[in-house]
Every structure is written in structure tokens, then in C-alpha cells.
Write a protein that holds these residues in place. Structure first.
Motif, PDB file in Angstrom:
ATOM      1  N   TRP A 126       0.831  -1.205   0.000  1.00  0.00           N
ATOM      2  CA  TRP A 126       0.000   0.000   0.000  1.00  0.00           C
ATOM      3  C   TRP A 126       0.872   1.265   0.000  1.00  0.00           C
ATOM      4  CZ3 TRP A 126       0.488  -3.601   3.768  1.00  0.00           C
ATOM      5  CH2 TRP A 126       1.107  -3.214   4.969  1.00  0.00           C
ATOM      6  N   ARG A 127       2.041   1.216   0.637  1.00  0.00           N
ATOM      7  CA  ARG A 127       2.944   2.369   0.611  1.00  0.00           C
ATOM      8  C   ARG A 127       3.582   2.527  -0.761  1.00  0.00           C
ATOM      9  NH1 ARG A 127       4.809   0.677   5.962  1.00  0.00           N
ATOM     10  NH2 ARG A 127       6.798  -0.005   5.078  1.00  0.00           N
ATOM     11  N   GLU A 128       3.835   1.412  -1.391  1.00  0.00           N
ATOM     12  CA  GLU A 128       4.459   1.465  -2.716  1.00  0.00           C
ATOM     13  C   GLU A 128       3.464   1.922  -3.779  1.00  0.00           C
ATOM     14  OE1 GLU A 128       5.895  -2.456  -3.237  1.00  0.00           O
ATOM     15  OE2 GLU A 128       7.288  -2.366  -1.561  1.00  0.00           O
ATOM     16  N   ARG A 129       2.190   1.684  -3.527  1.00  0.00           N
ATOM     17  CA  ARG A 129       1.180   2.020  -4.530  1.00  0.00           C
ATOM     18  C   ARG A 129       0.951   3.531  -4.603  1.00  0.00           C
ATOM     19  NH1 ARG A 129      -2.691   0.168  -7.687  1.00  0.00           N
ATOM     20  NH2 ARG A 129      -4.757   1.136  -7.751  1.00  0.00           N
ATOM     21  N   LYS A 130       0.922   4.186  -3.450  1.00  0.00           N
ATOM     22  CA  LYS A 130       0.688   5.628  -3.429  1.00  0.00           C
ATOM     23  C   LYS A 130       1.637   6.262  -2.423  1.00  0.00           C
ATOM     24  CE  LYS A 130      -4.172   5.874  -4.841  1.00  0.00           C
ATOM     25  NZ  LYS A 130      -5.502   6.435  -4.496  1.00  0.00           N
ATOM     26  N   GLU A 131       2.386   7.245  -2.875  1.00  0.00           N
ATOM     27  CA  GLU A 131       3.378   7.881  -2.013  1.00  0.00           C
ATOM     28  C   GLU A 131       2.734   8.523  -0.794  1.00  0.00           C
ATOM     29  OE1 GLU A 131       6.784  11.360  -2.306  1.00  0.00           O
ATOM     30  OE2 GLU A 131       6.056  10.398  -4.126  1.00  0.00           O
ATOM     31  N   ASP A 132       1.508   9.051  -0.952  1.00  0.00           N
ATOM     32  CA  ASP A 132       0.890   9.755   0.164  1.00  0.00           C
ATOM     33  C   ASP A 132       0.353   8.801   1.233  1.00  0.00           C
ATOM     34  OD1 ASP A 132      -1.186   8.729  -1.275  1.00  0.00           O
ATOM     35  OD2 ASP A 132      -2.318  10.587  -1.449  1.00  0.00           O
ATOM     36  N   LEU A 133       0.503   7.488   1.044  1.00  0.00           N
ATOM     37  CA  LEU A 133       0.109   6.509   2.064  1.00  0.00           C
ATOM     38  C   LEU A 133       1.298   6.044   2.898  1.00  0.00           C
ATOM     39  CD1 LEU A 133      -2.428   4.248   0.118  1.00  0.00           C
ATOM     40  CD2 LEU A 133      -2.874   6.249   1.542  1.00  0.00           C
ATOM     41  N   ALA A 134       2.447   6.665   2.733  1.00  0.00           N
ATOM     42  CA  ALA A 134       3.651   6.249   3.458  1.00  0.00           C
ATOM     43  C   ALA A 134       3.475   6.369   4.963  1.00  0.00           C
ATOM     44  CB  ALA A 134       4.847   7.075   2.997  1.00  0.00           C
ATOM     45  N   ASP A 135       2.681   7.354   5.410  1.00  0.00           N
ATOM     46  CA  ASP A 135       2.469   7.542   6.837  1.00  0.00           C
ATOM     47  C   ASP A 135       1.028   7.246   7.250  1.00  0.00           C
ATOM     48  OD1 ASP A 135       1.299   9.672   5.578  1.00  0.00           O
ATOM     49  OD2 ASP A 135       2.222  11.224   6.831  1.00  0.00           O
ATOM     50  N   PRO A 178       4.266   4.330  13.449  1.00  0.00           N
ATOM     51  CA  PRO A 178       5.468   4.550  12.623  1.00  0.00           C
ATOM     52  C   PRO A 178       6.351   3.321  12.413  1.00  0.00           C
ATOM     53  CG  PRO A 178       5.853   5.352  14.822  1.00  0.00           C
ATOM     54  CD  PRO A 178       4.413   4.905  14.795  1.00  0.00           C
ATOM     55  N   ASP A 179       6.049   2.203  13.084  1.00  0.00           N
ATOM     56  CA  ASP A 179       6.787   0.982  12.744  1.00  0.00           C
ATOM     57  C   ASP A 179       6.529   0.652  11.281  1.00  0.00           C
ATOM     58  OD1 ASP A 179       7.699   0.744  15.307  1.00  0.00           O
ATOM     59  OD2 ASP A 179       6.145  -0.655  15.941  1.00  0.00           O
ATOM     60  N   GLN A 180       7.487   0.072  10.636  1.00  0.00           N
ATOM     61  CA  GLN A 180       7.395  -0.180   9.208  1.00  0.00           C
ATOM     62  C   GLN A 180       7.001  -1.624   8.876  1.00  0.00           C
ATOM     63  OE1 GLN A 180       7.688   2.453   6.962  1.00  0.00           O
ATOM     64  NE2 GLN A 180       7.633   3.540   8.924  1.00  0.00           N
ATOM     65  N   HIS A 181       6.557  -2.378   9.864  1.00  0.00           N
ATOM     66  CA  HIS A 181       6.162  -3.762   9.598  1.00  0.00           C
ATOM     67  C   HIS A 181       4.994  -3.796   8.609  1.00  0.00           C
ATOM     68  CE1 HIS A 181       8.757  -5.045  12.810  1.00  0.00           C
ATOM     69  NE2 HIS A 181       8.139  -4.256  13.664  1.00  0.00           N
ATOM     70  N   PRO A 182       5.040  -4.675   7.615  1.00  0.00           N
ATOM     71  CA  PRO A 182       3.979  -4.740   6.600  1.00  0.00           C
ATOM     72  C   PRO A 182       2.752  -5.505   7.107  1.00  0.00           C
ATOM     73  CG  PRO A 182       5.682  -6.329   6.083  1.00  0.00           C
ATOM     74  CD  PRO A 182       6.168  -5.578   7.288  1.00  0.00           C
ATOM     75  N   ILE A 189     -11.055  -1.566  -1.823  1.00  0.00           N
ATOM     76  CA  ILE A 189     -10.625  -0.246  -1.369  1.00  0.00           C
ATOM     77  C   ILE A 189      -9.529   0.315  -2.270  1.00  0.00           C
ATOM     78  CG2 ILE A 189      -9.408   0.962   0.498  1.00  0.00           C
ATOM     79  CD1 ILE A 189     -10.880  -0.955   2.455  1.00  0.00           C
ATOM     80  N   PHE A 190      -8.561  -0.532  -2.626  1.00  0.00           N
ATOM     81  CA  PHE A 190      -7.413  -0.059  -3.390  1.00  0.00           C
ATOM     82  C   PHE A 190      -7.566  -0.240  -4.901  1.00  0.00           C
ATOM     83  CE2 PHE A 190      -5.575  -0.493   0.838  1.00  0.00           C
ATOM     84  CZ  PHE A 190      -4.757   0.630   0.903  1.00  0.00           C
ATOM     85  N   GLY A 191      -8.686  -0.850  -5.322  1.00  0.00           N
ATOM     86  CA  GLY A 191      -8.895  -1.039  -6.747  1.00  0.00           C
ATOM     87  C   GLY A 191      -7.900  -1.998  -7.365  1.00  0.00           C
TER      88      GLY A 191
END
Length: 219
Positions: free
Chosen positions: A70-79, A97-101, A134-136
Motif C-alpha cells: 500500500w505504501r508502494e502504490r501511493k506515495e501519500d500513504l507512506a504515513d 510509525p513501525d514499518q512492519h507490513p 478499497i485499493f482497486g
């Protein structure tokens, strides 16, 4: 299974046959289970107050992926922290803020009855389907990234029968009755927390500390 007052002591009878004696007992079971335990007359008289405290169910789904797609799909979802939708599993949150997927799906309230018949595998499938919508994205695209999963319908847990309490207009008065320090059986737990954060781990801890303090002060 039963609590009794015998010879000045409190006798706790367990379903497995064990018997324990004590001076006082703190009863912290979820609200739906209270009426299934035989109680001394004084404690039993307080149980009518339980009907004035709401109690509901929650379904929770945990999905761990190989990568945070989901972070890779849209930059604005990084946080991204929370994601709200109108899908079958409507609420999702990340470990940010943990980066676990990992994504956690949540569905609460009366509408959980619509998914009552689903087992864990079917709930996980419903979660994947909701994320795909949700993500299409194609469902198979998301499913390929899945490496671990778990799902819980708390209504199916025999020792919980649901998840969280919630306040009705009569809840504060009911909590005051149940939290009184009179008698040999004391009630405690998140449903008796009289602050603003009912239905939380913090509420359970605060209620327990309040009950312990009441005992230490000799009330």
C-alpha cells in the motif's frame, strides 16, 4: 462456576472441580458471563445493574504481507495510520510509525451479526476482498503478498462472548452500584471504568488499580 460465603470465608468453585478459599474476591469476567456464575445474595443483588451497561462484539483480522504494497502504490500513504471505508471490513490500521507490513482489519457493533457464520479462513478472505475493493486491485494480487494471517470473532470466544462495553444513558449509575466496596465479592474490569475511555485496555487497568486501592485502604 460458583462463589459462596461459608463460615466467614469466600469459597470459589471452579468448573474443573477445584475449590479455593479467600477473604474477598475480585470478579473481572466480561459482562455476558456474570449471570452464569452463582453468587452470594449481596453480589447477586447488584447484577440487575449489568443490563444498563452496553456490551458489543468485534471482529478483528490481522494480515502480514511480504512487503508494504500500500505504501508502494501511493506515495501519500507512506504515513497512513487508519483507513476507513464502506466495505464489509470497513476499518483498517497500520503499524505506523513501525514499518512492519501488517494491516489490521476491524469490524464492530451489531452489524458483526452479518458475518456470524464465517470461520477464521472466511473472515480472512473477506478482509482480502475488502482491501482489493478499497485499493482497486485484483484480489489475487493482494493475496500473493500474504505471508501470515489470523482472525477472531470475539462473540465465538466462550470466555468473552463479545469484545467491549459501551455507555448507555444509565451506565454511570450502574457502574457506581457495581463498583461499591461492600460485600465479599468485588466487581472490576473495563466495563466499570468511569472515565471517558471505556472499552480499552487502559480502562481495564484503571479499574483494577482503583479496586486494589480500595482493598488496601480497607474499604
Amino acid at each position: 462456576s460458583a462463589i459462596a460465603e461459608e463460615g466467614g470465608a469466600v469459597i470459589v468453585r471452579c468448573a474443573g472441580g477445584d475449590v479455593h478459599a479467600c477473604d474477598r474476591m475480585i470478579l473481572t469476567v466480561p459482562l455476558p458471563l456474570l449471570r452464569e456464575i452463582a453468587l452470594p445474595a449481596g453480589a447477586r443483588a447488584k447484577l440487575a445493574a449489568v443490563d444498563d451497561i452496553g456490551f458489543g462484539n468485534v471482529i478483528k483480522i490481522l494480515l502480514r504481507f511480504a512487503r508494504p504494497w500500500w505504501r508502494e502504490r501511493k506515495e501519500d500513504l507512506a504515513d497512513m495510520t487508519f483507513l476507513l471505508s464502506d466495505e464489509a471490513i470497513p476499518v483498517w490500521w497500520t503499524r505506523y510509525p513501525d514499518q512492519h507490513p501488517v494491516l489490521t482489519g476491524w469490524f464492530g457493533g451489531p452489524r458483526t451479526a452479518e458475518l456470524e457464520s464465517l470461520d477464521a479462513r472466511a473472515l480472512i478472505d473477506a478482509g482480502l476482498g475488502s482491501l482489493a475493493a478499497i485499493f482497486g486491485l485484483p484480489r489475487d494480487h493482494i493475496a500473493r503478498e500474504l505471508v501470515a494471517s489470523a482472525a477472531t470473532n470475539w462473540a465465538h470466544d466462550p470466555f468473552a462472548r463479545g469484545a467491549y462495553s459501551w455507555a448507555t444513558p444509565r451506565t454511570r449509575a450502574a457502574q457506581a452500584i457495581l463498583a461499591r466496596g461492600d460485600g465479599s465479592v468485588l466487581f472490576s474490569g473495563e466495563a466499570l471504568y468511569r472515565g471517558r475511555d471505556m472499552g480499552t485496555v487502559e480502562a481495564a487497568l484503571a479499574s483494577g488499580l482503583e479496586t486494589a486501592d480500595m482493598i488496601l485502604r480497607g474499604q
